[in-house]
Design an enzyme around this catalytic site. Structure first.
Site, mmCIF file in Angstrom:
data_model
loop_
_atom_site.group_PDB
_atom_site.id
_atom_site.type_symbol
_atom_site.label_atom_id
_atom_site.label_comp_id
_atom_site.label_asym_id
_atom_site.label_seq_id
_atom_site.Cartn_x
_atom_site.Cartn_y
_atom_site.Cartn_z
ATOM 1 N N LYS A 1 0.836 -1.201 0.000
ATOM 2 C CA LYS A 1 0.000 0.000 0.000
ATOM 3 C C LYS A 1 0.871 1.251 0.000
ATOM 4 O O LYS A 1 1.929 1.281 0.630
ATOM 5 C CB LYS A 1 -0.899 -0.034 1.230
ATOM 6 C CG LYS A 1 -1.912 1.095 1.344
ATOM 7 C CD LYS A 1 -2.798 0.852 2.557
ATOM 8 C CE LYS A 1 -3.757 2.000 2.819
ATOM 9 N NZ LYS A 1 -4.630 1.724 3.987
ATOM 10 N N SER B 1 -9.231 2.823 3.302
ATOM 11 C CA SER B 1 -8.189 3.425 2.498
ATOM 12 C C SER B 1 -7.329 2.416 1.743
ATOM 13 O O SER B 1 -6.480 2.803 0.945
ATOM 14 C CB SER B 1 -7.294 4.286 3.391
ATOM 15 O OG SER B 1 -6.596 3.503 4.331
ATOM 16 N N SER C 1 -10.017 0.484 7.378
ATOM 17 C CA SER C 1 -9.435 0.625 6.042
ATOM 18 C C SER C 1 -9.026 -0.674 5.369
ATOM 19 O O SER C 1 -8.699 -0.673 4.187
ATOM 20 C CB SER C 1 -8.223 1.560 6.097
ATOM 21 O OG SER C 1 -8.629 2.880 6.329
#
Length: 473
Positions: free
Chosen positions: A80, A155, A179
């Site tokens: 990520k 996210s 997230s």
């Protein structure tokens, strides 16, 4: 014959060990799919083909030499874009960091490299990981592969979109207010938020209130357990420390009979004004029936945490939005929601922050006592099915965008506050063919029980996807 991307992560690693496919073949396969399909999905913000192939060749040589490796050796695991990979650009989802290159690896990235996994690139994340949808100024929106008109959540939206579209077999994500579980729900995946203190943020990112943690996003429970075994570690100076798994590894819990569990459930959102969509409620009832059919006792309870937590959590969210330093000459590049959050964060007095954190800890102590008689707690993951791309920002008002976020993701953040492990189970599909997840949360430090019961549910249904594949597959 199955395509490489039809195999899950452990299946790919097993094929590598048997000499049936090579890490280089796997890597080339995914790089080709990313080139062809990612413009539709928006999973990656940065692709690193040279680095990925270099890593794949090194792993291949070590496998051929008979070196003992992790169960995931040769498997691509993207990172990520909130996590540092030395020498690779990192944008944190923000145009204010467009030319920043990571100076070091996160300790998590080091662990994944030592285990022989291969980094295809950096997956997209919203600005500083703050929103629950992944729409930025530095990359296209991340879309759920089940309906490309809808958001992949956030996210860890890019990570979930990559796994659900077959652009990676599994992915690393992170979770500060849902997230991992939010995008896992809207992309039809198994997402696991570990216990607080399970995975170190060393060497740079601070622990602070302990809201956020890294974790796996996968198509199968066994893949998530294996990835968690690689990711779990502590570093000197960590503020929190979760106990080791009782069986010695998390993988040992996958496929293990959990016994008859006592599972509490509630479906009342903590956020005032949040309303459950009927299909979300149907998913919750479906999961309850599945658990009961497997012999577990399912008990209705009052929510162990109340709506008074919400403004306290929001105070912390305002403050944490200010953590990333932003060059004064680039502040105009911030997205409206981020600028709005940071304005309130910088205006929050330190005593208010400390009082909010104290109140959340007080509530956690009481909430954990209330939930302790149960092996797990079942709730919806979200209040609505996947939202259209642009839905959160189709009003010219950051405050209303934030309120929509709160009402949409009204369940997940409570387990960031409490530090409990929690998983998203992709058990239900709407009439439109959209995935709608449910959450199981466990006792602190007890990811093992969640892994066991999740794999039991997965096996009972013949796999979470039940033969379904998104059109881009």
């Amino acid at each position: 014959m199955a395509h490489i991307h039809d195999l899950n992560a452990l299946e790919q690693a097993a094929a590598v060990r048997r000499g049936e496919i090579s890490p280089v073949e796997i890597t080339e396969h995914y790089l080709d799919r990313i080139t062809r399909l990612d413009p539709q999905v928006g999973a990656y913000v940065t692709v690193t083909p040279e680095l990925a192939l270099e890593q794949a060749h090194k792993v291949e040589a070590r496998v051929l030499a008979g070196e003992d490796f992790s169960p995931l050796a040769g498997v691509p695991i993207p990172i990520k874009d909130l996590n540092l990979v030395k020498g690779v650009p990192i944008r944190f989802g923000s145009a204010t960091y467009e030319d920043f290159v990571a100076p070091v690896d996160d300790s998590l990235v080091e662990r994944l490299g030592e285990a022989g996994t291969i980094m295809l690139g950096k997956t997209a994340t919203p600005e500083f990981g703050l929103p629950c949808y992944t729409e930025t100024s530095v990359s296209p929106p991340s879309r759920t592969p089940w309906d490309l008109s809808r958001s992949a959540g956030g996210s860890s939206g890019g990570a979930a979109a990559a796994v659900a579209a077959g652009l990676a077999p599994a992915a690393q994500g992170s979770d500060g207010a849902g997230s991992i579980r939010i995008p896992a729900s809207v992309c039809g995946l198994f997402g696991l938020k570990p216990s607080r203190g399970r995975i170190s943020f060393a060497p740079i990112v601070p622990d602070l209130a302990g809201l956020s943690t890294n974790g796996p996003i996968t198509r199968t429970v066994a893949d998530a357990a294996a990835l968690l075994d690689v990711m779990a570690h502590h570093s000197p100076g960590d503020l929190y420390h979760a106990p080791p798994p009782g069986l010695g590894s998390f993988g040992a819990y996958a496929g293990r009979d959990p016994g008859r569990l006592r599972i509490a459930r509630y479906a009342e959102p903590l956020v005032p004004g949040a309303v459950l969509d009927p299909e979300v409620l149907a998913a919750y009832e479906h999961a309850s029936a599945e658990l009961a059919a497997l012999g577990h006792e399912v008990v209705d309870i009052d929510p162990p945490f109340g709506p008074e937590l919400v403004p306290r959590f929001v105070t912390l969210w305002y403050a944490f939005s200010c953590m990333h330093p932003v060059d004064l000459t680039r502040q105009d590049r911030l997205r409206p929601l981020t600028a709005w959050l940071r304005e309130r964060g910088f205006a929050t007095p330190a005593p208010d922050f400390l009082q909010a954190q104290s109140a959340l800890q007080f509530a956690t102590r009481a909430g954990l006592r209330a939930a302790d008689p149960y092996d797990a707690v079942l709730t919806p993951t979200l209040t609505q099915p996947p939202r259209p791309v642009g839905w959160f920002e189709d009003v010219d008002d950051p405050e209303e965008t934030f309120e929509r976020m709160k009402r949409f993701a009204a369940f997940p953040a409570v387990y960031n506050v409490s530090g409990q492990p929690a998983v998203n189970l992709p058990l239900y599909w709407s009439a439109e063919g959209l995935p709608i997840g449910v959450t199981l949360a466990g006792r602190f430090g007890d990811e093992g029980t969640l892994i066991s019961v999740s794999s039991q549910i997965e096996a009972a249904g013949g796999g979470f996807w039940g033969g379904r594949r998104p059109a881009v597959w």
